[in-house]
Motif scaffolding. Structure first.
Motif, short mmCIF file in Angstrom:
data_model
loop_
_atom_site.label_atom_id
_atom_site.label_comp_id
_atom_site.label_asym_id
_atom_site.label_seq_id
_atom_site.Cartn_x
_atom_site.Cartn_y
_atom_site.Cartn_z
N TYR A 1 -0.14 6.89 -1.93
CA TYR A 1 -0.40 5.70 -2.28
C TYR A 1 0.92 4.89 -2.45
O TYR A 1 0.60 3.66 -2.15
CB TYR A 1 -1.07 6.03 -3.79
N LEU B 1 -8.93 3.47 -3.10
CA LEU B 1 -8.94 3.56 -4.54
C LEU B 1 -10.31 3.07 -5.27
O LEU B 1 -10.69 3.90 -6.20
CB LEU B 1 -7.85 2.69 -5.16
N GLU C 1 -0.54 13.05 -3.35
CA GLU C 1 -1.47 12.01 -3.14
C GLU C 1 -0.98 10.64 -3.80
O GLU C 1 -0.90 9.55 -2.84
CB GLU C 1 -2.67 12.26 -3.82
N THR D 1 2.17 3.48 0.94
CA THR D 1 1.28 2.54 1.23
C THR D 1 1.48 1.19 0.76
O THR D 1 0.84 0.01 1.37
CB THR D 1 -0.29 2.81 1.60
N LEU E 1 -6.05 0.41 1.42
CA LEU E 1 -5.64 1.19 0.30
C LEU E 1 -6.58 1.02 -1.04
O LEU E 1 -7.11 1.59 -1.85
CB LEU E 1 -4.27 1.09 -0.42
#
Length: 119
Positions: A98, A116, A94, A101, A112
């Motif tokens: 992140y 989040l 994960e 991206t 994103l």
């Protein structure tokens, strides 16, 4: 009386019927006492062996129980370690997702930022 005369009287007594009966009775009684002592020793040795065997069997049963508990605890611990490793791998993936991206200028795009916020 001389020693020779005493021995002669003793020999006459022991070779008479009464002397032989007393001699045989004395021998049988002595053998009975010796045999009784050895029988008690054998019985005590047998009881001690039985008690030691029972103690060893109890010790073996306790060691088997402890071994089973140890195996169960070891299995549970290995399962927990495997789950923790799987969770760590998922968190690393994960995090990599992140990081992949994020643009080169370190700006976060809207998708994103929205993910989040939802976490």
């Amino acid at each position: 009386m001389t020693a020779w005369a005493i021995l002669r009287l003793l020999w006459r007594f022991l070779t008479s019927r009464t002397g032989l009966v007393i001699l045989i009775a004395t021998v049988l009684f002595s053998w009975h006492e010796v045999d009784k002592t050895s029988a008690v020793r054998r019985a005590v040795a047998g009881y001690v062996a039985d008690v030691e065997l029972a103690a060893k069997n109890a010790e073996l049963a306790e060691l088997k129980r402890r071994s089973a508990v140890f195996a169960s605890a070891n299995k549970n611990l290995l399962d927990q370690v495997a789950r923790a490793n799987a969770d760590a791998d998922a968190a690393n993936q994960e995090l990599e997702h992140y990081v992949s991206t994020v643009a080169d200028d370190c700006a976060v795009d809207g998708a994103l930022l929205e993910r989040l916020r939802n976490q």
